[in-house]
Enzyme design. Structure first.
Site, PDB file in Angstrom:
ATOM      1  N   GLU A  57      -2.858   0.741   6.029  1.00 39.66           N
ATOM      2  CA  GLU A  57      -2.898   1.733   4.990  1.00 39.66           C
ATOM      3  C   GLU A  57      -2.994   0.933   3.623  1.00 39.66           C
ATOM      4  O   GLU A  57      -2.366  -0.264   3.309  1.00 39.66           O
ATOM      5  CB  GLU A  57      -1.464   2.259   4.706  1.00 39.66           C
ATOM      6  CG  GLU A  57      -0.938   3.206   5.776  1.00 39.66           C
ATOM      7  CD  GLU A  57      -1.666   4.741   5.856  1.00 39.66           C
ATOM      8  OE1 GLU A  57      -2.394   4.848   4.652  1.00 39.66           O
ATOM      9  OE2 GLU A  57      -1.761   5.060   6.808  1.00 39.66           O
ATOM     10  N   CYS A  82       0.914   2.716  -4.197  1.00 40.77           N
ATOM     11  CA  CYS A  82      -0.438   3.065  -3.783  1.00 40.77           C
ATOM     12  C   CYS A  82      -0.998   4.340  -4.196  1.00 40.77           C
ATOM     13  O   CYS A  82      -1.952   4.804  -4.524  1.00 40.77           O
ATOM     14  CB  CYS A  82      -0.520   2.947  -2.470  1.00 40.77           C
ATOM     15  SG  CYS A  82       0.733   3.889  -1.530  1.00 40.77           S
TER      16      CYS A  82
HETATM   17  P1  NAD Z   1      -1.502  -7.437  -0.534  1.00 41.02           P
HETATM   18  O1  NAD Z   1      -2.601  -7.014   0.321  1.00 41.02           O
HETATM   19  O2  NAD Z   1      -1.637  -8.639  -1.236  1.00 41.02           O
HETATM   20  O3  NAD Z   1      -0.405  -7.954   0.480  1.00 41.02           O
HETATM   21  C1  NAD Z   1       0.155  -7.283   1.562  1.00 41.02           C
HETATM   22  C2  NAD Z   1       0.428  -8.194   2.516  1.00 41.02           C
HETATM   23  O4  NAD Z   1      -0.600  -8.795   3.189  1.00 41.02           O
HETATM   24  C3  NAD Z   1       1.349  -9.078   2.193  1.00 41.02           C
HETATM   25  O5  NAD Z   1       2.754  -9.182   3.100  1.00 41.02           O
HETATM   26  C4  NAD Z   1       0.678 -10.344   2.213  1.00 41.02           C
HETATM   27  O6  NAD Z   1       1.588 -11.732   2.236  1.00 41.02           O
HETATM   28  C5  NAD Z   1      -0.157 -10.093   3.348  1.00 41.02           C
HETATM   29  N1  NAD Z   1      -1.428 -11.010   3.214  1.00 41.02           N
HETATM   30  C6  NAD Z   1      -2.129 -11.393   2.333  1.00 41.02           C
HETATM   31  N2  NAD Z   1      -3.215 -11.659   2.336  1.00 41.02           N
HETATM   32  C7  NAD Z   1      -3.252 -11.814   3.737  1.00 41.02           C
HETATM   33  C8  NAD Z   1      -4.316 -12.372   4.671  1.00 41.02           C
HETATM   34  N3  NAD Z   1      -5.244 -12.832   4.379  1.00 41.02           N
HETATM   35  N4  NAD Z   1      -4.131 -12.138   6.190  1.00 41.02           N
HETATM   36  C9  NAD Z   1      -3.075 -11.380   6.504  1.00 41.02           C
HETATM   37  N5  NAD Z   1      -2.028 -11.121   5.725  1.00 41.02           N
HETATM   38  C10 NAD Z   1      -2.126 -11.189   4.347  1.00 41.02           C
HETATM   39  O7  NAD Z   1      -0.688  -6.155  -1.332  1.00 41.02           O
HETATM   40  P2  NAD Z   1       0.461  -6.061  -2.001  1.00 41.02           P
HETATM   41  O8  NAD Z   1       0.252  -6.826  -3.438  1.00 41.02           O
HETATM   42  O9  NAD Z   1       1.696  -6.596  -1.141  1.00 41.02           O
HETATM   43  O10 NAD Z   1       0.799  -4.725  -2.051  1.00 41.02           O
HETATM   44  C11 NAD Z   1       0.010  -3.830  -2.958  1.00 41.02           C
HETATM   45  C12 NAD Z   1      -1.248  -3.266  -2.326  1.00 41.02           C
HETATM   46  O11 NAD Z   1      -0.752  -2.699  -1.062  1.00 41.02           O
HETATM   47  C13 NAD Z   1      -1.867  -2.161  -3.096  1.00 41.02           C
HETATM   48  O12 NAD Z   1      -3.183  -2.241  -2.960  1.00 41.02           O
HETATM   49  C14 NAD Z   1      -1.377  -0.726  -2.792  1.00 41.02           C
HETATM   50  O13 NAD Z   1      -2.237   0.112  -2.910  1.00 41.02           O
HETATM   51  C15 NAD Z   1      -1.166  -1.079  -1.343  1.00 41.02           C
HETATM   52  N6  NAD Z   1      -0.312  -0.242  -0.569  1.00 41.02           N
HETATM   53  C16 NAD Z   1      -0.712   0.871   0.141  1.00 41.02           C
HETATM   54  C17 NAD Z   1       0.252   1.899   0.711  1.00 41.02           C
HETATM   55  C18 NAD Z   1      -0.450   2.808   1.460  1.00 41.02           C
HETATM   56  O14 NAD Z   1       0.491   3.563   2.313  1.00 41.02           O
HETATM   57  N7  NAD Z   1      -1.599   3.188   1.452  1.00 41.02           N
HETATM   58  C19 NAD Z   1       1.398   1.697   0.429  1.00 41.02           C
HETATM   59  C20 NAD Z   1       2.060   0.595  -0.157  1.00 41.02           C
HETATM   60  C21 NAD Z   1       1.019  -0.273  -0.796  1.00 41.02           C
END
Ligand code: NAD
Length: 956
Positions: free
Chosen positions: A719, A753
């Site tokens: 997501e 999001c």
């Molecule tokens: P992010 O992508 O920076 O991080 C998400 C998770 O991924 C964290 O746990 C992070 O540590 C991990 N991560 C980071 N780099 C990684 C990699 N290379 N490999 C594996 N894991 C990695 O996102 P965020 O800042 O925590 O959250 C905000 C984002 O999440 C926004 O883009 C938002 O739209 C999205 N979001 C989407 C939904 C949905 O349901 N569509 C819901 C909530 C948040």
């Protein structure tokens, strides 16, 4: 023996009343506005669909600009199809326009006594001649911003100054913008001050002030301030004040008794108007949507019984309060008259009240018989008066309305006069069918607000830099040598804890143990796995305030957002538990001699990678979905919110130990740490088979790329981000659209999001919309989420702050800043709301996910253009449209390319099982969370077909 039918005193009086009004009504002629109104209402009752459409049309009418539009909307509402050639004919348009305006004006004129004070005074004079009294109501329901509140406040004062000895009904919701019980401490002060000024002026002018009661959620605070102000020395002996009790509320008896006790201690009477209540549909729907106890009686006759009971209570206490019986129900009125007779109450000790334009003949009866009768007289312009008008229309035409049954449908008089206590209740218990959403805490209740404050205080004391959080692997807590800190974004000085950083060695060890755990767990009975989820939900409910406080401190969530998220986590647990059991019934077709069975098989080790913005709901949802389908899990939460994940997983582990201790080793693992190193290591590891990810598009896509190169390909459920738009169509109700956009764009500082980051406005209402939008955004309460009044908290950390500020700088350079750079608290990662206009739809501001309180306003020449702009990004997560055109709504439903489309509401706040959540295009990979297909992604399907035929006979 023959049973004797007795006639009750209520029936005797009621029949007399009926006879009187029937005789009077015969005298009506077709030029009488009431005759016209009744014909209209009769027509609409005969076709319920038409009735709803007509009311909707009446509602949109003030927003329509010209005769062409009026014809077009009328056509849409009545025929549900595109306007035909006639609508393009100016003459037809003009005729329809005139007809519609005359009709609505006549309807309005029958319920509203004038557009200004002068007209109202003329009507008052007519009443006085008949010996009837009045109370004036200035139309306009609630104030959306300070300017509107100020306007109503001064209108009340002006009215008091201009008309001495006047009787006014005042709505507190008009005196301050958007009464919010959570903002109570701050707003109470202003509201009391305004109320005092109104009371003072009333005392000077020898006038009377009645405070109306509106929505249930405001009732307690309304009562609280009236009681407090009227007890002040200045007002303690003043008697020209009144309040309202709504008998449709289950707690109205308790309230009325409390008022009577209060009046006894005050020893000066106030007036109490007893009504049934005019917001039944609203209260019922809101309670259902929140899964709260329904505050109103769900059957009409129960309100009627209560009304009679409260009537007696009021009349018995006429020495302490002045009863005002406000009703048009002849049975209720007959009961009041008969009871007053029984206790030999002098007519001067109480009064009757009725609404302007309703059952005038009945009013005449009361005045002719020497009773005090007061008419509630609303006046004002049609636009603010529209909701009053629609309420009256609803009231007159509701199925169980006395007015409809008695006056329009001519039901049998004795039937209508029947004692409500003799009407049998239907069994209205709603069948709880497997799953129902968890109820949010009702913060309108002071007790709940106090509990939340206590929970925050307790947790603040508990969390400190001294607390170390371990990893959790192989059912052991492990404290590593490296740590990172979790901080409170509203107060970065406050370190909430130090969290053990996982290493790649920890990952290897965990994955091996998790692989072993999976082999066993996948064989466990589905009932056992579902039971683990259900019991965890129970524990979460028990610890709900603690989790609320955690979300508030670690993720910076305002109360309502935090509480909504806890509900979401509970819902995921209960919904997926139920779904997992239901999936067992997913059978294939078998034939004689051929037996087919379907089996779900878990993938193996599932890695759960979650974001910080829904650190409980989303993390828990992904984790338990994997678990309930037989996978073992490794949770890698976002670093910013690792404590929340730790606390939740502790609950989950506790349940596994209680219910399934044999399976517990290696089943649920917690590996906090950096995404780039730990997250990507877990994703790439050959033994992990499934990755459930929620986060940014960039990370989601990189995970997908890694997973797709693995052999066998790993399952990825992702997501991701959004660039969500709300379209404001020409016919939008701006009173609804503006708070909807504000909440969607700036709630939780835009860090959702689903947040609205683009608002696309029809050019015909563009100017009006942005002016009101900016005004409303200025009133947003930016502050510390520990404070109950906060609606916009800080952003999560310095990185987020810097990134958002870069977009703001771009906005300032390339576009027109409508709002920004407001004052914000000093410590903490605060930003004020930003609104930019004149933005090119290809500009970064209109294309990229900003994830902060930055809103871009775009202009569109028509709906087609608006949808094209909305669809023109890589994302397709959520979207919304505000429109009152059935055809525009249909078009948006068809063409708006988003996974979740909301109509006439904001773009955030999906609820499990009601709004399955997930996007189109680059916003998602997989089925929607909280929906019926989600769990199927966590398993592979195996089908077994057996030939059961043996030498001519069928095995089984
Ligand atoms: P992010 O992508 O920076 O991080 C998400 C998770 O991924 C964290 O746990 C992070 O540590 C991990 N991560 C980071 N780099 C990684 C990699 N290379 N490999 C594996 N894991 C990695 O996102 P965020 O800042 O925590 O959250 C905000 C984002 O999440 C926004 O883009 C938002 O739209 C999205 N979001 C989407 C939904 C949905 O349901 N569509 C819901 C909530 C948040």
């Amino acid at each position: 023996m023959k049973s004797k039918t007795t006639t009750s005193p209520e029936q005797v009086i009621g029949r007399k009343l009926f006879k009187y009004i029937q005789a009077k009504d015969k005298a009506w002629n077709i030029f009488n506005v009431n005759f016209f109104k009744n014909q209209m209402l009769k027509m609409s009752i005969s076709n319920p669909q038409m009735q709803r459409n007509l009311f909707k049309f009446v509602d949109v009418l003030p927003a329509l600009k010209n005769s062409k539009q009026i014809s077009q909307y009328l056509f849409e509402y009545l025929t549900n199809s595109k306007p035909n050639f006639l609508v393009n004919n100016p003459l037809v348009n003009k005729l329809l326009d005139t007809g519609v305006h005359i009709t609505v004006k006549l309807l309005a004129a029958s319920f509203i006594c004038g557009t200004n004070t002068q007209q109202a005074l003329t009507k008052i004079k007519q009443l006085k001649k008949k010996g009837q009294d009045y109370t004036l109501d200035i139309l306009g329901e609630l104030a959306l911003n300070e300017r509107e509140a100020n306007h109503y406040y001064h209108e009340y004062l002006k009215l008091l100054k201009e008309l001495p000895e006047v009787n006014i009904s005042v709505k507190l919701s008009a005196l301050i913008p958007q009464i919010n019980p959570l903002d109570w401490v701050n707003k109470k002060f202003i509201l009391k001050e305004r109320l005092r000024e109104i009371y003072r002026e009333a005392i000077r002018q020898n006038s009377f002030i009645n405070i109306d009661t509106e929505h249930y959620s405001w009732k307690d605070i309304t009562y609280e301030i009236i009681k407090e102000v009227l007890m002040e020395d200045e007002f303690k002996s003043w008697t020209k004040a009144g309040i309202v009790v709504q008998a449709y509320l289950k707690e109205s008896e308790r309230d009325l008794k409390a008022w009577i006790e209060w009046a006894k201690t005050r020893s000066k009477p106030i007036s109490i108007r007893l009504v049934k209540g005019a917001y039944w549909d609203y209260e019922y729907a809101i309670a259902q949507q929140h899964n709260w106890e329904i505050p109103v009686f769900t059957e009409k006759h129960l309100s009627d019984i209560n009304y009679e009971k409260l009537t007696e209570l009021l009349l018995n206490n006429h020495n302490y309060v002045r009863p005002a019986i406000a009703s048009h129900n002849i049975r209720s009125l007959a009961h009041a008259l008969s009871y007053a007779e029984t206790i030999q109450l002098n007519k001067s000790r109480y009064e009757f009240q009725m609404l302007y334009g309703m059952m005038d003949s009945l009013k005449d009866y009361f005045s002719e018989q020497g009773y005090n009768i007061r008419v509630y007289m609303p006046y004002g312009e049609l636009i603010p008066g529209m909701s009053y008008l629609v309420r009256r229309l609803l009231e007159n035409t509701a199925n169980d309305s006395f007015l409809r049954q008695g006056m329009l449908e001519g039901r049998d008089v004795d039937e209508l006069l029947k004692d409500p206590a003799q009407i049998h209740s239907k069994n209205t218990q709603l069948e709880a069918n497997g799953f129902s959403n968890s109820a949010n805490i009702d913060f309108n209740k002071k007790l709940n607000r106090d509990r939340m404050k206590l929970a925050i205080k307790a947790l603040e004391k508990e969390l400190s830099s001294k607390r170390l959080y371990p990893l959790y692997l192989e059912a052991h807590k492990i404290y590593s040598d490296n740590h990172f800190e979790s901080i409170n974004p509203a107060n970065p000085e406050h370190i909430l804890g130090r969290i053990s950083q996982s290493s790649t060695e920890h990952c290897d060890r965990t994955i091996k143990a998790a692989q072993q755990a999976y082999l066993k767990w996948s064989e466990a009975k589905p009932e056992l796995r579902a039971a683990v989820l259900k019991l965890t939900a129970k524990y979460l409910k028990e610890h709900r305030y603690r989790f609320n406080a955690l979300l508030c401190l670690e993720a910076g969530k305002p109360w309502l957002e935090a509480d909504g998220e806890v509900s979401e986590a509970i819902d995921f647990l209960e919904y997926y538990a139920q779904q997992a059991l239901d999936l067992q019934n997913n059978k294939l077709r078998s034939l004689p001699g051929e037996r087919n069975t379907n089996h779900y098989q878990a993938y193996g080790v599932a890695v759960i990678i979650s974001p910080w913005n829904f650190p409980l709901g989303i993390m828990a949802g992904m984790t338990v979905a994997a678990l309930v389908m037989g996978n073992s899990v490794i949770v890698k939460p976002s670093q910013q919110t690792s404590i929340i994940a730790y606390e939740f997983l502790s609950l989950l582990n506790q349940t596994v130990k209680e219910l399934a201790s044999d399976y517990s080793k290696g089943l649920i693992n917690f590996l906090p740490g950096d995404g780039k190193t730990i997250g990507s290591y877990l994703v790439a590891h050959p033994l992990t088979k499934l990755i459930a990810f929620t986060g940014s598009n960039a990370v989601g896509m990189s995970i997908h790329d890694t997973a797709s190169k693995a052999r066998p390909v790993k399952r990825v459920i992702a997501e991701m981000g959004g660039k969500n738009a709300i379209i404001i169509d020409e016919s939008a109700d701006l009173d609804e659209a503006i708070p909807g956009v504000i909440h969607s764009a700036f709630g939780y500082a835009g860090q959702k999001c689903s947040a609205c980051s683009r608002v696309i406005v029809h050019e015909n209402i563009y100017q009006q919309f942005i002016e009101r939008l900016v005004e409303a955004a200025q009133a947003i309460n930016i502050g510390d989420p520990r404070d109950e009044a906060c609606t916009m908290p800080p952003v999560i950390d310095t990185n987020a702050l810097n990134k958002i500020q870069q977009y703001i700088a771009l906005g300032k350079r390339d576009t027109n800043m409508l709002l920004g750079d407001l004052e914000v608290p000093k410590s903490g990662y605060y930003l004020s709301p930003y609104i930019f206009s004149e933005v090119d739809s290809k500009h970064k501001l209109a294309q990229e996910e900003i994830f902060g309180p930055v809103l871009t306003v775009l202009r569109a020449k028509d709906l087609h253009a608006a949808i094209a702009i909305a669809n023109d990004t890589i994302y397709g997560l959520t979207g919304a449209i505000y429109s009152r055109s059935p055809l525009s709504i249909a078009q948006a439903s068809q063409e708006f390319m988003v996974g979740n489309l909301y109509i006439n509401r904001g773009s955030t706040g999906a609820i499990v099982s009601r709004q399955a959540f997930g996007g189109l295009k680059q916003s998602s990979i997989g089925f929607k969370a909280g929906g019926p297909n989600y769990l199927l992604q966590f398993v592979q399907e195996k089908t077994i077909t057996e030939n059961t035929m043996r030498r001519g006979f069928v095995g089984d």
